[in-house]
Design a protein around this motif. Structure first.
Motif, PDB file in Angstrom:
ATOM      1  N   THR A  38       1.586   4.322  -3.191  1.00  0.00           N
ATOM      2  CA  THR A  38       0.515   3.374  -2.886  1.00  0.00           C
ATOM      3  C   THR A  38       0.891   2.482  -1.709  1.00  0.00           C
ATOM      4  N   VAL A  39       2.103   1.928  -1.750  1.00  0.00           N
ATOM      5  CA  VAL A  39       2.562   1.073  -0.648  1.00  0.00           C
ATOM      6  C   VAL A  39       2.639   1.880   0.638  1.00  0.00           C
ATOM      7  N   GLY A  40       3.185   3.095   0.543  1.00  0.00           N
ATOM      8  CA  GLY A  40       3.270   3.948   1.730  1.00  0.00           C
ATOM      9  C   GLY A  40       1.901   4.245   2.318  1.00  0.00           C
ATOM     10  N   SER A  41       0.929   4.491   1.459  1.00  0.00           N
ATOM     11  CA  SER A  41      -0.431   4.770   1.934  1.00  0.00           C
ATOM     12  C   SER A  41      -1.021   3.572   2.662  1.00  0.00           C
ATOM     13  N   VAL A  42      -0.830   2.380   2.111  1.00  0.00           N
ATOM     14  CA  VAL A  42      -1.364   1.167   2.733  1.00  0.00           C
ATOM     15  C   VAL A  42      -0.670   0.910   4.073  1.00  0.00           C
ATOM     16  N   LEU A  43       0.637   1.133   4.128  1.00  0.00           N
ATOM     17  CA  LEU A  43       1.370   0.872   5.370  1.00  0.00           C
ATOM     18  C   LEU A  43       0.926   1.771   6.517  1.00  0.00           C
ATOM     19  N   PHE A  44       0.369   2.925   6.199  1.00  0.00           N
ATOM     20  CA  PHE A  44      -0.102   3.820   7.257  1.00  0.00           C
ATOM     21  C   PHE A  44      -1.320   3.274   7.998  1.00  0.00           C
ATOM     22  N   PHE A  45      -1.923   2.210   7.504  1.00  0.00           N
ATOM     23  CA  PHE A  45      -3.041   1.595   8.226  1.00  0.00           C
ATOM     24  C   PHE A  45      -2.581   0.905   9.511  1.00  0.00           C
ATOM     25  N   TRP A  46      -1.295   0.575   9.602  1.00  0.00           N
ATOM     26  CA  TRP A  46      -0.761  -0.105  10.786  1.00  0.00           C
ATOM     27  C   TRP A  46       0.328   0.761  11.419  1.00  0.00           C
ATOM     28  N   LYS A  47       0.166   1.040  12.680  1.00  0.00           N
ATOM     29  CA  LYS A  47       1.087   1.922  13.406  1.00  0.00           C
ATOM     30  C   LYS A  47       2.533   1.411  13.367  1.00  0.00           C
ATOM     31  N   GLN A  48       2.733   0.084  13.455  1.00  0.00           N
ATOM     32  CA  GLN A  48       4.094  -0.464  13.492  1.00  0.00           C
ATOM     33  C   GLN A  48       4.843  -0.278  12.160  1.00  0.00           C
ATOM     34  N   TYR A  49       4.108   0.043  11.085  1.00  0.00           N
ATOM     35  CA  TYR A  49       4.750   0.242   9.778  1.00  0.00           C
ATOM     36  C   TYR A  49       4.863   1.719   9.390  1.00  0.00           C
ATOM     37  N   GLU A  50       4.628   2.592  10.344  1.00  0.00           N
ATOM     38  CA  GLU A  50       4.636   4.025  10.054  1.00  0.00           C
ATOM     39  C   GLU A  50       5.994   4.506   9.514  1.00  0.00           C
ATOM     40  N   THR A  51       7.082   4.038  10.090  1.00  0.00           N
ATOM     41  CA  THR A  51       8.412   4.460   9.626  1.00  0.00           C
ATOM     42  C   THR A  51       8.658   3.984   8.192  1.00  0.00           C
ATOM     43  N   ALA A  52       8.282   2.754   7.905  1.00  0.00           N
ATOM     44  CA  ALA A  52       8.424   2.245   6.530  1.00  0.00           C
ATOM     45  C   ALA A  52       7.577   3.069   5.565  1.00  0.00           C
ATOM     46  N   ALA A  53       6.370   3.425   5.991  1.00  0.00           N
ATOM     47  CA  ALA A  53       5.495   4.237   5.147  1.00  0.00           C
ATOM     48  C   ALA A  53       6.130   5.587   4.843  1.00  0.00           C
ATOM     49  N   ILE A  54       6.735   6.193   5.849  1.00  0.00           N
ATOM     50  CA  ILE A  54       7.412   7.483   5.650  1.00  0.00           C
ATOM     51  C   ILE A  54       8.536   7.333   4.639  1.00  0.00           C
ATOM     52  N   TRP A  55       9.289   6.248   4.722  1.00  0.00           N
ATOM     53  CA  TRP A  55      10.366   6.005   3.759  1.00  0.00           C
ATOM     54  C   TRP A  55       9.829   5.818   2.341  1.00  0.00           C
ATOM     55  N   PHE A  56       8.723   5.084   2.204  1.00  0.00           N
ATOM     56  CA  PHE A  56       8.128   4.925   0.874  1.00  0.00           C
ATOM     57  C   PHE A  56       7.698   6.267   0.303  1.00  0.00           C
ATOM     58  N   PHE A  57       7.114   7.120   1.143  1.00  0.00           N
ATOM     59  CA  PHE A  57       6.724   8.448   0.672  1.00  0.00           C
ATOM     60  C   PHE A  57       7.950   9.284   0.286  1.00  0.00           C
ATOM     61  N   THR A  58       9.016   9.152   1.043  1.00  0.00           N
ATOM     62  CA  THR A  58      10.239   9.896   0.731  1.00  0.00           C
ATOM     63  C   THR A  58      10.838   9.440  -0.596  1.00  0.00           C
ATOM     64  N   VAL A  59      10.939   8.140  -0.770  1.00  0.00           N
ATOM     65  CA  VAL A  59      11.477   7.604  -2.039  1.00  0.00           C
ATOM     66  C   VAL A  59      10.567   7.995  -3.201  1.00  0.00           C
ATOM     67  N   GLY A  60       9.254   7.878  -3.005  1.00  0.00           N
ATOM     68  CA  GLY A  60       8.312   8.287  -4.049  1.00  0.00           C
ATOM     69  C   GLY A  60       8.466   9.750  -4.419  1.00  0.00           C
ATOM     70  N   SER A  61       8.685  10.591  -3.426  1.00  0.00           N
ATOM     71  CA  SER A  61       8.881  12.019  -3.679  1.00  0.00           C
ATOM     72  C   SER A  61      10.148  12.273  -4.483  1.00  0.00           C
ATOM     73  N   VAL A  62      11.218  11.575  -4.161  1.00  0.00           N
ATOM     74  CA  VAL A  62      12.467  11.718  -4.913  1.00  0.00           C
ATOM     75  C   VAL A  62      12.260  11.265  -6.357  1.00  0.00           C
ATOM     76  N   LEU A  63      11.523  10.173  -6.543  1.00  0.00           N
ATOM     77  CA  LEU A  63      11.255   9.698  -7.899  1.00  0.00           C
ATOM     78  C   LEU A  63      10.413  10.711  -8.673  1.00  0.00           C
ATOM     79  N   PHE A  64       9.404  11.291  -8.036  1.00  0.00           N
ATOM     80  CA  PHE A  64       8.628  12.328  -8.710  1.00  0.00           C
ATOM     81  C   PHE A  64       9.493  13.533  -9.053  1.00  0.00           C
ATOM     82  N   MET A  65      10.449  13.843  -8.203  1.00  0.00           N
ATOM     83  CA  MET A  65      11.362  14.945  -8.461  1.00  0.00           C
ATOM     84  C   MET A  65      12.288  14.624  -9.647  1.00  0.00           C
ATOM     85  N   ALA A  66      12.599  13.350  -9.841  1.00  0.00           N
ATOM     86  CA  ALA A  66      13.484  12.950 -10.936  1.00  0.00           C
ATOM     87  C   ALA A  66      12.810  13.058 -12.304  1.00  0.00           C
ATOM     88  N   LYS A  67      11.484  13.007 -12.342  1.00  0.00           N
ATOM     89  CA  LYS A  67      10.775  13.008 -13.620  1.00  0.00           C
ATOM     90  C   LYS A  67      11.096  14.214 -14.500  1.00  0.00           C
TER      91      LYS A  67
END
Length: 93
Positions: A38-67
């Protein structure tokens, strides 16, 4: 005994407690993954936060993989607890 059987977690008070603790861990990881996406999706609305958004998606993916790992570890833990119960019964009689 087999994996992913309701009877494994209902065997005794200790198995119910262990199941509940692992379920809490699973739910926390699930919530963390959803929050990251959710945070990653919101951060994609602003270009300057694109790298942070990518990191949130990466961490979220790892967490989904841990389930599924959490579920498997929980079931193996419960299964091992059952082996102790079976061993105790065999030694008694």
């Amino acid at each position: 005994m087999q994996l992913f059987r309701l009877s494994n977690r209902e065997r005794n008070e200790n198995s119910r407690r262990i199941w509940a603790l692992w379920e809490i861990a699973y739910t926390c990881v699930d919530f963390g993954a959803a929050l990251c996406f959710t945070v990653g999706s919101v951060l994609f609305f602003w270009k300057q936060y694109e790298t942070a958004a990518i990191w949130f998606f990466t961490v979220g993916s790892v967490l989904f993989m841990a389930k599924p790992s959490i579920r498997l570890i929980r079931e193996l833990h419960l299964l091992a607890m059952g082996d102790d119960d079976d061993l105790a019964r065999r030694l008694r009689g």
